[in-house]
Scaffold this active site. Structure first.
Site, PDB file in Angstrom:
ATOM      1  CG  LEU A  13     -22.375  24.841  57.254  1.00 43.39           C
ATOM      2  CD1 LEU A  13     -21.072  25.299  56.633  1.00 43.39           C
ATOM      3  CD2 LEU A  13     -22.255  24.764  58.765  1.00 43.39           C
ATOM      4  CB  CYS A  93     -21.824  29.974  63.236  1.00 46.45           C
ATOM      5  SG  CYS A  93     -22.678  28.400  63.114  1.00 46.45           S
ATOM      6  CE  LYS A 132     -23.310  36.905  58.356  1.00 47.68           C
ATOM      7  NZ  LYS A 132     -24.012  35.987  59.238  1.00 47.68           N
ATOM      8  CG  HIS A 165     -27.465  37.635  62.144  1.00 44.63           C
ATOM      9  ND1 HIS A 165     -27.463  36.317  61.745  1.00 44.63           N
ATOM     10  CD2 HIS A 165     -28.771  37.965  62.324  1.00 44.63           C
ATOM     11  CE1 HIS A 165     -28.727  35.883  61.707  1.00 44.63           C
ATOM     12  NE2 HIS A 165     -29.526  36.875  62.057  1.00 44.63           N
ATOM     13  CG  ASN A 205     -26.920  38.430  57.845  1.00 45.11           C
ATOM     14  OD1 ASN A 205     -26.576  37.586  58.661  1.00 45.11           O
ATOM     15  ND2 ASN A 205     -27.658  38.121  56.810  1.00 45.11           N
ATOM     16  N   GLY A 207     -33.004  38.821  58.121  1.00 46.57           N
ATOM     17  CA  GLY A 207     -34.401  39.130  57.825  1.00 46.57           C
ATOM     18  C   GLY A 207     -34.665  40.001  56.613  1.00 46.57           C
ATOM     19  N   GLY A 227     -29.569  36.699  53.194  1.00 39.18           N
ATOM     20  CA  GLY A 227     -29.343  35.279  53.434  1.00 39.18           C
ATOM     21  C   GLY A 227     -30.371  34.406  52.750  1.00 39.18           C
TER      22      GLY A 227
END
Length: 326
Positions: A13, A93, A132, A165, A205, A207, A227
């Protein structure tokens, strides 16, 4: 178009807008790029075109935020008509704003609803519909919680691809930024998920800071999503095609990439775009190189000035020592 999730740049975002994606695409033809999350409400009711992108950005996935199957199906259909290569549902999120809209990570607690959402989208599009998510939420962080979620969403929703993630999300008490940093990473849990659901496509996803790390994960998984590192040190994308996709094309120099941005920037400025909105994505290009600080400072101090144009980048490039040949 078929595309691979072997390496992708995460939806971020305020970061992965169309200018950012165009810039990233100059460095890698193969990496899958994601839009910022767009809510179904913005697409259906918002003023403005939330699905606009540059043709050069393919392969490109749209990340949707929402939990109403009908609205998601409507948006997915629009996205396919506009040429997107994949539709991704955000179940990761953790921000309050997102939870209040009943989407994002809080949906992990409602796997049947997520399955309904995926099924509704799959019914109206031919492109892949992916999810995700996180490895857990709050105290619901057992491996069984994750496997139950994946089982229901894959079997009842028909989802064949998940990006995990590898942190859990705290739905209260931590900011979105803290949720990206404080909960510990648990890569082995994602590896185990791939072993237990070998028929599904599983990407990781969280790190990942280098292509070397990505290669380690790819020994266990189908894909790696990078990311913040891809944003803050974007030049790592310049060798993805060679390192991970077997391309023989020469790796571009940083200065070449800057110069290849010039026609795009001129075209955008002619349409009334603001230089700083484009150049902000380029600040990390010379990360850890001599002259990097001067490059960043010159752009930061000048790109916002009225009437500023290409000369800002040209002058910033002159701050990088020529003998480096980068």
């Amino acid at each position: 178009m078929t595309h691979s999730c072997r390496l992708s740049v995460a939806p971020m975002l305020d970061w992965t807008d169309r200018h950012c994606r165009y810039f990233h695409r100059l460095m890698t033809k193969e990496t899958l790029l994601y839009t910022e999350m767009v809510t179904t409400g913005a697409i259906i009711h918002g003023k403005g075109d939330f699905l606009a992108y540059n043709e050069e950005e393919h392969p490109l996935a749209l990340q949707l935020g929402g939990s109403n199957p009908e609205d998601l199906a409507k948006c997915a259909k629009l996205a396919q008509e506009r040429g997107y290569d994949e539709i991704n549902l955000n179940v990761g999120c953790p921000s309050d704003r997102v939870q209040n809209g009943r989407f994002g990570a809080c949906l992990m607690a409602e796997p049947q609803l997520v399955a309904d959402c995926v099924a509704a989208m799959k019914e109206v599009v031919d492109v892949p519909v992916t999810v995700k998510t996180r490895i857990g939420i709050d105290d619901q962080d057992s491996y069984e919680f994750l496997t139950d979620f994946v089982s229901i969403v894959s079997e009842k929703g028909g989802c064949e691809q998940f990006t995990i993630h590898a942190r859990k999300a705290w739905l209260s008490g931590l900011s979105p930024k803290e949720n990206r940093e404080i909960p510990p990473l648990d890569y082995p849990r994602a590896y185990q998920l791939k072993q237990d659901f070998s028929h599904l496509t599983i990407a990781i996803n969280g790190g990942v800071k280098s292509l070397e790390e990505a290669k380690v994960h790819l020994q266990h998984l189908d894909g790696v999503m990078i990311g913040r590192e891809a944003y803050q040190s974007p030049y790592l994308l310049a060798s993805v095609d060679q390192e991970l996709f077997g391309s023989n094309a020469p790796v571009k120099k940083r200065s070449e990439i800057v110069e290849e941005m010039y026609p795009y920037i001129e075209a955008q400025l002619a349409k009334g775009a603001y230089l700083g909105h484009i150049t902000r994505h380029m600040l990390g290009l010379f990360q850890n190189m001599p002259g990097a600080r001067q490059w960043r400072r010159h752009i930061s101090e000048n790109a916002h000035k009225p009437g500023s144009g290409l000369e800002v980048l040209q002058d910033a490039l002159a701050k990088i020592p020529k003998e480096l040949n980068v």
